[in-house]
Design a protein around this motif. Sequence first.
Motif, PDB file in Angstrom:
ATOM      1  N   ILE A   1       0.862  -1.183   0.000  1.00  0.00           N
ATOM      2  CA  ILE A   1       0.000   0.000   0.000  1.00  0.00           C
ATOM      3  C   ILE A   1       0.899   1.233   0.000  1.00  0.00           C
ATOM      4  N   VAL A   2       0.570   2.204  -0.838  1.00  0.00           N
ATOM      5  CA  VAL A   2       1.370   3.436  -0.897  1.00  0.00           C
ATOM      6  C   VAL A   2       0.663   4.571  -0.141  1.00  0.00           C
ATOM      7  N   MET A   3      -0.581   4.800  -0.434  1.00  0.00           N
ATOM      8  CA  MET A   3      -1.321   5.878   0.237  1.00  0.00           C
ATOM      9  C   MET A   3      -2.803   5.801  -0.145  1.00  0.00           C
ATOM     10  N   PHE A   4      -3.602   6.603   0.548  1.00  0.00           N
ATOM     11  CA  PHE A   4      -5.009   6.787   0.158  1.00  0.00           C
ATOM     12  C   PHE A   4      -5.126   8.128  -0.563  1.00  0.00           C
ATOM     13  N   VAL A   5      -6.127   8.215  -1.427  1.00  0.00           N
ATOM     14  CA  VAL A   5      -6.632   9.525  -1.852  1.00  0.00           C
ATOM     15  C   VAL A   5      -8.153   9.480  -1.678  1.00  0.00           C
ATOM     16  N   ALA A   6      -8.648  10.365  -0.823  1.00  0.00           N
ATOM     17  CA  ALA A   6     -10.099  10.504  -0.638  1.00  0.00           C
ATOM     18  C   ALA A   6     -10.571  11.643  -1.542  1.00  0.00           C
ATOM     19  N   LEU A   7     -11.737  11.454  -2.170  1.00  0.00           N
ATOM     20  CA  LEU A   7     -12.258  12.466  -3.099  1.00  0.00           C
ATOM     21  C   LEU A   7     -13.720  12.757  -2.790  1.00  0.00           C
ATOM     22  N   GLY A   8     -14.111  14.003  -2.994  1.00  0.00           N
ATOM     23  CA  GLY A   8     -15.524  14.321  -2.791  1.00  0.00           C
ATOM     24  C   GLY A   8     -15.766  15.808  -2.813  1.00  0.00           C
ATOM     25  N   LYS A   9     -16.824  16.190  -2.090  1.00  0.00           N
ATOM     26  CA  LYS A   9     -17.165  17.611  -1.979  1.00  0.00           C
ATOM     27  C   LYS A   9     -16.881  18.048  -0.549  1.00  0.00           C
ATOM     28  N   PRO A  10     -16.287  19.219  -0.373  1.00  0.00           N
ATOM     29  CA  PRO A  10     -15.942  19.648   0.988  1.00  0.00           C
ATOM     30  C   PRO A  10     -17.172  20.112   1.763  1.00  0.00           C
ATOM     31  N   ALA A  11     -17.141  19.870   3.081  1.00  0.00           N
ATOM     32  CA  ALA A  11     -18.225  20.360   3.933  1.00  0.00           C
ATOM     33  C   ALA A  11     -17.718  21.519   4.785  1.00  0.00           C
ATOM     34  N   LYS A  12     -16.425  21.791   4.684  1.00  0.00           N
ATOM     35  CA  LYS A  12     -15.828  22.831   5.529  1.00  0.00           C
ATOM     36  C   LYS A  12     -14.653  23.433   4.778  1.00  0.00           C
ATOM     37  N   GLU A  13     -14.440  24.718   4.937  1.00  0.00           N
ATOM     38  CA  GLU A  13     -13.293  25.381   4.315  1.00  0.00           C
ATOM     39  C   GLU A  13     -11.999  24.853   4.950  1.00  0.00           C
ATOM     40  N   PRO A  14     -10.917  24.724   4.188  1.00  0.00           N
ATOM     41  CA  PRO A  14      -9.664  24.276   4.797  1.00  0.00           C
ATOM     42  C   PRO A  14      -9.059  25.354   5.697  1.00  0.00           C
ATOM     43  N   TYR A  15      -8.163  24.921   6.596  1.00  0.00           N
ATOM     44  CA  TYR A  15      -7.389  25.891   7.378  1.00  0.00           C
ATOM     45  C   TYR A  15      -6.543  26.708   6.404  1.00  0.00           C
ATOM     46  N   PRO A  16      -6.061  27.893   6.867  1.00  0.00           N
ATOM     47  CA  PRO A  16      -5.131  28.611   5.985  1.00  0.00           C
ATOM     48  C   PRO A  16      -3.921  27.724   5.673  1.00  0.00           C
ATOM     49  N   THR A  17      -3.361  27.891   4.483  1.00  0.00           N
ATOM     50  CA  THR A  17      -2.193  27.092   4.090  1.00  0.00           C
ATOM     51  C   THR A  17      -1.124  27.171   5.169  1.00  0.00           C
ATOM     52  N   GLY A  18      -0.555  26.017   5.504  1.00  0.00           N
ATOM     53  CA  GLY A  18       0.419  25.940   6.602  1.00  0.00           C
ATOM     54  C   GLY A  18       1.560  26.925   6.443  1.00  0.00           C
ATOM     55  N   GLY A  19       2.114  27.004   5.277  1.00  0.00           N
ATOM     56  CA  GLY A  19       3.267  27.873   5.050  1.00  0.00           C
ATOM     57  C   GLY A  19       4.069  27.316   3.899  1.00  0.00           C
ATOM     58  N   ILE A  20       4.651  28.170   3.108  1.00  0.00           N
ATOM     59  CA  ILE A  20       5.417  27.746   1.936  1.00  0.00           C
ATOM     60  C   ILE A  20       6.873  28.123   2.173  1.00  0.00           C
ATOM     61  N   LEU A  21       7.754  27.136   2.162  1.00  0.00           N
ATOM     62  CA  LEU A  21       9.181  27.400   2.391  1.00  0.00           C
ATOM     63  C   LEU A  21       9.736  28.279   1.278  1.00  0.00           C
ATOM     64  N   PRO A  22      10.816  29.017   1.569  1.00  0.00           N
ATOM     65  CA  PRO A  22      11.399  29.850   0.512  1.00  0.00           C
ATOM     66  C   PRO A  22      11.970  28.991  -0.614  1.00  0.00           C
ATOM     67  N   ALA A  23      11.842  29.491  -1.829  1.00  0.00           N
ATOM     68  CA  ALA A  23      12.343  28.750  -2.992  1.00  0.00           C
ATOM     69  C   ALA A  23      13.823  28.424  -2.835  1.00  0.00           C
ATOM     70  N   SER A  24      14.577  29.308  -2.187  1.00  0.00           N
ATOM     71  CA  SER A  24      16.033  29.109  -2.052  1.00  0.00           C
ATOM     72  C   SER A  24      16.350  27.825  -1.274  1.00  0.00           C
ATOM     73  N   GLU A  25      15.433  27.394  -0.398  1.00  0.00           N
ATOM     74  CA  GLU A  25      15.675  26.164   0.372  1.00  0.00           C
ATOM     75  C   GLU A  25      15.318  24.914  -0.429  1.00  0.00           C
ATOM     76  N   ILE A  26      14.437  25.086  -1.393  1.00  0.00           N
ATOM     77  CA  ILE A  26      13.864  23.939  -2.093  1.00  0.00           C
ATOM     78  C   ILE A  26      14.538  23.697  -3.443  1.00  0.00           C
ATOM     79  N   ILE A  27      14.914  24.778  -4.093  1.00  0.00           N
ATOM     80  CA  ILE A  27      15.436  24.649  -5.467  1.00  0.00           C
ATOM     81  C   ILE A  27      16.947  24.787  -5.438  1.00  0.00           C
ATOM     82  N   ILE A  28      17.609  23.714  -5.832  1.00  0.00           N
ATOM     83  CA  ILE A  28      19.076  23.657  -5.770  1.00  0.00           C
ATOM     84  C   ILE A  28      19.626  23.776  -7.181  1.00  0.00           C
ATOM     85  N   ARG A  29      20.557  24.650  -7.362  1.00  0.00           N
ATOM     86  CA  ARG A  29      21.164  24.839  -8.686  1.00  0.00           C
ATOM     87  C   ARG A  29      22.404  23.956  -8.791  1.00  0.00           C
TER      88      ARG A  29
END
Length: 203
Positions: free
Chosen positions: A171-199
């Motif tokens: 088993i790798v993972m689940f994906v649940a699909l449907g219609k939302p009954a509640k708005e999501p929390y605000p996005t947790g946070g997006i790391l700076p591109a400099s930490e994620i993208i390596i040249r």
Amino acid sequence: MTLDVASAILARRATKVFDAEHRMPEEDLETILGLARRMPTAFNIQNWRFVVVKDTELRHEIRKVAWDQPQVTDASALLILCADIRAWEKSPARYWENAEPDTREMMVGAIDQYYRGREQVQRDEGMRSCGMAAGAIMLLAQSMGYTTCPMDGFDFDAVGKLIHLPEDHEIVMFVALGKPAKEPYPTGGILPASEIIIRNTFS
Ligand SMILES: Cc1cc2nc3c(=O)[nH]c(=O)nc-3n(C[C@H](O)[C@H](O)[C@H](O)COP(=O)(O)O)c2cc1C
């Protein structure tokens, strides 16, 4: 409704509370799974297996071993993405049936050489394939007006027993699909591109 890829990526959020009353038309699920299967797999071995859990009782059993997460029972569709770890050796010529005979023979030999005796590679390949399929499923669903939740918060062994997972599958993972009954929390946070993208190199 259809969204372009960029809009679907930006709109997608993990849905924690689904509308339990909503029913997804079977054709929509077929469309999503049919298109997800056009994502790539190494050597075209198509080592993903998508378990669509429809049975309500089974969903309740799964929820019990998934931290009681309501998405498991309340989503319109629950998919369990599994990898067939030994897909590489199961009549591999069929992965290249449209190729010229020479090409087919060459690919069958290459598949054997690449995977035989390499258990970690066989498993990793399943994770790669299902990861890509999960991404496609979520974006396709989003573009069709649904929301999703990727999930690995569950007891993998217990779920495997409940769905009679074959010995040579993971088993790798689940994906649940449907219609939302509640708005999501605000996005947790997006790391700076400099930490994620390596040249080129890390140092
Ligand atoms: C592999 C994976 C497993 C996850 N497992 C769960 C889970 O079991 N339950 C849950 O509520 N969310 C789960 N999530 C959702 C993440 O918490 C969520 O995607 C992340 O916080 C980013 O938020 P967003 O998807 O709304 O942008 C999972 C996400 C991924 C990619």
